[in-house]
Design an enzyme around this catalytic site. Structure first.
Site, PDB file in Angstrom:
ATOM      1  CG  HIS A   1      37.325  37.928  35.883  1.00  0.00           C
ATOM      2  ND1 HIS A   1      36.422  37.700  34.862  1.00  0.00           N
ATOM      3  CD2 HIS A   1      38.162  36.869  35.873  1.00  0.00           C
ATOM      4  CE1 HIS A   1      36.708  36.554  34.273  1.00  0.00           C
ATOM      5  NE2 HIS A   1      37.770  36.034  34.861  1.00  0.00           N
TER       6      HIS A   1
ATOM      7  CG  ASN B   1      35.369  32.896  31.496  1.00  0.00           C
ATOM      8  OD1 ASN B   1      35.258  33.760  32.373  1.00  0.00           O
ATOM      9  ND2 ASN B   1      36.469  32.169  31.354  1.00  0.00           N
TER      10      ASN B   1
END
Length: 799
Positions: free
Chosen positions: A177, A250
């Protein structure tokens, strides 16, 4: 100060104000953005004032004084007062307010870090330069030298401080990320849901809770592209009256693995291969697919990651999911399981693969730019939060284990309960201070939210906290402003790197009498873990039996897609596995897919020039559960509720067009919330047959087809002929068609389609719903508001 007047009643160039790239040659700003909202109005004022500031300093008048003997007496730097304080702000959305971002009136001309420590925003209006120690800097142009041509003096503390700080500006990026974008906003509850949970965001109808949301890719590094095929992180930090709650999810509701102990293996396999550090931000290589083929629990996630979910059109058109099963606990101590779902009001829309690849070259910041521009113009993205709430008894009846992160709960089994909405209404002031330094941890929960025994979640609870120690320099990362809660922090934790709090008194332990017993534990008012009954069990490494079923939900997802989406999944497997070099790795994936769907594996095998192998042996002899296809799993089930707002429309222009007609189209699109841009061969004015000349806002080379959602070719034989002589125009038109975008051509504009060899009908001879010739603008806008014209798509492409 010179001033730039706005043209009365003009919207010329408004699309450039709404964009962050390119602009017309004429510096005169528009007087209107077509529609009015406070943030958009401030954006226009900000842009106009910025132009005034730039015009006020055509040259640096102090430059001659920086050389020779004159440089011995540095001058005060040239400076000017802006017409509006908005001109020197980072974002027009700074007027948004909350308990976290402040009153919406940012500080002017002060550094609050030298005053009480509750304010951290700094504004340099009408202030001179200083060192980090507050010493005024007389000269920021030269290092201290022994004579004008002599060596630099080591005593130059101003130089040393500046270079030292510069040398240490970067911190370790996130392992996963790393590439992300973020915004502030709020969550608003639809009703009082205290019967379900005591979590304060759900305590009352209309209650608002400040949030900070970060979207991200997973595999790529900090400088990688936005449009890689990848999972997207969707992390929400709620700043509640009982502490921070991080819902770290997510855009896909399931995951690759079932146990956190496999997370390092998964990430190592997906990241660039260690011997040559390739490829970047991509899974199309041997190590990922080798791992996948030997880990059949990945089957369900592969369906999602090879689908269009992995190449979203925008962060604003993604769903978000908590992934894991959590618990809701009410004030009476009653618990239910819960799954969290974010649904965008903008609809669920994706890119197509050819387009995503080309956007990576044209604008690697595509998603970051899109989110910033939408908020900056007052078109605030919004999501609805829905909960799937179910009891332990219900969970026991499901044909899967709710602790298995590779499984979802179909909405046909447990429908969504809408509980509130989230609106993002403010861009960050500083990317590093907020977006880069924000720390999300799944273990950050508040009373009313608790964990399940999902083994992946339990491992994340450790990992996300632990990773901040290295990335943010120690245990005090909670004191970084973006991470601090909106409530008092009172405990006996002390010291450590970068400590900010200055604790009074001698007592740093509990219990104590010397400090009057404070701070004291909260008892029933504090966080109390749900007292789950574990029973008589062994300490063991292993998974429950239902974890062994890997294919039922993979099949459910694939069979719930439209034929177009199924074709895209097959093509994605073909692309990824074609780039794999080891034949056995390909064959193993085909064997895995043979357990999912016969049609899918046949298509992929044909694309690879291989035979369909025997299915992989299954890990359980239990039958594969049969699920009814779920329409909600298809992107096509959510066209959206916001019409054409923020959709980018290219209007191709050249000399010889009717300027009045083009402006009428431009203004109507603008008024409906779209972002039209006048696209031409190069910047400058183009002569028109009626009305004032048109100012090209962006050139074909700087703004290629892939960054627009639709295209219009106005009438004008001379103009169309000029456009057709540029091969970039032909490519532009072909890509708009190939990527299934709405196209409107008027009059002679149809000739450009012919020159580009764009067919007038669908491959089966039917009318193309996205190709509009001499149609009303309203029909074009209707097509633009929906999903793409996928009926024209062929494999391979005909255009």
């Amino acid at each position: 100060m010179s001033s730039i007047k706005q043209a009365a009643g003009s919207t010329d160039g408004a699309g450039s104000v709404l964009s962050t790239m390119a602009g017309p040659a004429d510096p005169t700003p528009p007087s209107s953005l077509g529609s009015s909202n406070p943030v958009g109005d401030r954006l226009l004022d900000k842009t106009s004032a910025e132009k005034q500031l730039a015009a006020a300093m055509p040259v640096n008048p102090n430059k001659p004084g920086e050389y020779g003997d004159a440089s011995r007496a540095p001058l005060e730097g040239d400076h000017h007062q802006p017409a509006t304080h908005a001109a020197t702000g980072s974002t027009s959305s700074e007027i948004a307010s909350s308990d976290k971002v402040g009153s919406g009136q940012p500080p002017q001309g002060e550094n609050p870090t030298v005053a009480p420590l509750d304010r951290v925003r700094v504004d340099p209006a009408d202030r001179h330069l200083t060192t980090n120690q507050g010493v005024p800097v007389a000269d920021n142009q030269h290092s201290l030298k022994i004579g004008l041509r002599g060596p630099t003096a080591l005593e130059d503390f101003i130089l040393r401080e500046k270079i030292m700080h510069f040398d240490h500006e970067r911190i370790p990026e996130r392992v996963v990320h790393a590439r992300g974008s973020a915004a502030h906003g709020f969550f608003e509850a639809y009703d009082d849901f205290s019967g379900l949970t005591r979590a304060v965001p759900f305590a009352a109808k209309g209650k608002r809770t400040p949030v900070f949301v970060r979207f991200s890719t997973v595999a790529g590094e900090r400088g990688s592209t936005d449009t890689a095929r990848d999972v997207r992180g969707f992390a929400v930090k709620f700043y509640t009256e009982e502490g921070n709650w991080d819902l770290v999810g997510n855009n896909i509701p399931v995951f690759f693995i079932q146990d956190a102990i496999k997370f390092p293996d998964l990430v190592h396999a997906a990241k660039p291969e260690p011997h040559h550090q390739m490829p970047q931000a991509a899974t199309a290589h041997d190590t990922f697919w080798d791992f996948a083929g030997l880990s059949p629990e990945i089957a369900h996630m592969l369906m999602w990651i090879m689908s269009d979910r992995a190449i979203p059109r925008s962060y604003r058109t993604m769903q978000g999911f908590g992934v894991h099963t959590f618990r809701l606990v009410n004030a009476q101590g009653e618990s239910r399981f819960v799954k969290f779902h974010w649904t965008p009001l903008q609809g669920t829309h994706s890119l197509v693969w050819d387009e995503a690849v080309k956007i990576s070259g044209a604008d690697s910041d595509f998603h970051r730019r899109d989110l910033w521009e939408a908020i900056e113009s007052g078109n605030f993205p919004e999501w609805e939060l829905g909960l799937q709430v179910f009891t332990e008894e219900q969970a026991a009846s499901f044909p899967f284990d709710i602790l298995d992160a590779t499984k979802l709960v179909p909405e046909e089994l447990v429908p969504l309960t809408p509980v509130g909405r989230m609106v993002l209404n403010r861009n960050p002031d500083n990317f590093f201070a907020e977006t880069e330094q924000v720390a999300f941890c799944t273990s950050h929960v508040v009373p009313g939210i608790d964990f399940s025994n999902d083994p992946l979640l339990q491992g994340r609870n450790f990992s996300y906290q632990d990773t901040q120690l290295t990335r943010l320099g120690g245990p005090n990362f909670h004191e970084i402003p973006i991470n601090s809660p909106i409530v008092q922090i009172q405990n006996n934790q002390r010291d450590g790197f970068h400590r900010q709090a200055i604790n009074r008194g001698r007592v740093n332990y509990e219990p104590n009498s010397l400090g009057g017993g404070v701070p004291y534990q909260a008892g029933p008012r504090g966080f109390n873990s749900f007292p789950e009954q574990i029973g008589s069990v062994d300490k063991v490494r292993g998974n429950p039996e239902l974890f062994a079923e890997h294919y039922g939900q993979a099949r459910l997802f694939y069979q719930s897609q439209t034929p177009v989406e199924q074709a895209h999944i097959a093509n994605a497997f073909r692309f990824e596995l074609t780039r794999v070099q080891t034949p056995m790795v390909r064959e193993r994936i085909l064997a895995l897919l043979a357990n999912v769907d016969a049609d899918l594996v046949a298509k992929v095998a044909e694309g690879l020039g291989m035979e369909v192998p025997a299915p992989l042996p299954r890990a359980t002899e239990a039958p594969v559960p049969a699920y009814t296809p779920s329409p909600s799993l298809s992107l096509m089930s959510r066209p959206g509720q916001t019409g054409i707002r923020t959709r980018r429309v290219a209007i191709l222009v050249a000399p010889g067009m009717d300027g009045d007609a083009v402006r009428a189209i431009y203004d109507e699109l603008l008024g409906a919330g779209a972002v039209p841009r006048l696209v031409g061969n190069m910047l400058g004015k183009v002569k028109t047959t009626a009305g004032e000349p048109l100012g090209v806002e962006v050139s074909l080379e700087a703004g290629p087809s892939v960054i627009y959602d639709a295209m219009i070719v106005p009438d004008g034989a001379q103009a169309v002929a000029a456009l057709a002589r540029n091969a970039q125009t032909i490519d532009f038109v072909r890509e708009q068609y190939r990527h299934c975008k709405p196209i409107l051509v008027l009059g002679a504009g149809a000739d450009l389609l012919a020159r580009a060899m764009v067919p007038s009908t669908l491959p089966d001879g039917a009318a193309d719903p996205g190709l509009l010739v001499d149609a009303p603008l309203a029909a074009f806008m209707e097509a633009l508001a929906g999903h793409r014209a996928f009926a024209r798509e062929t494999d391979p492409p005909l255009v």
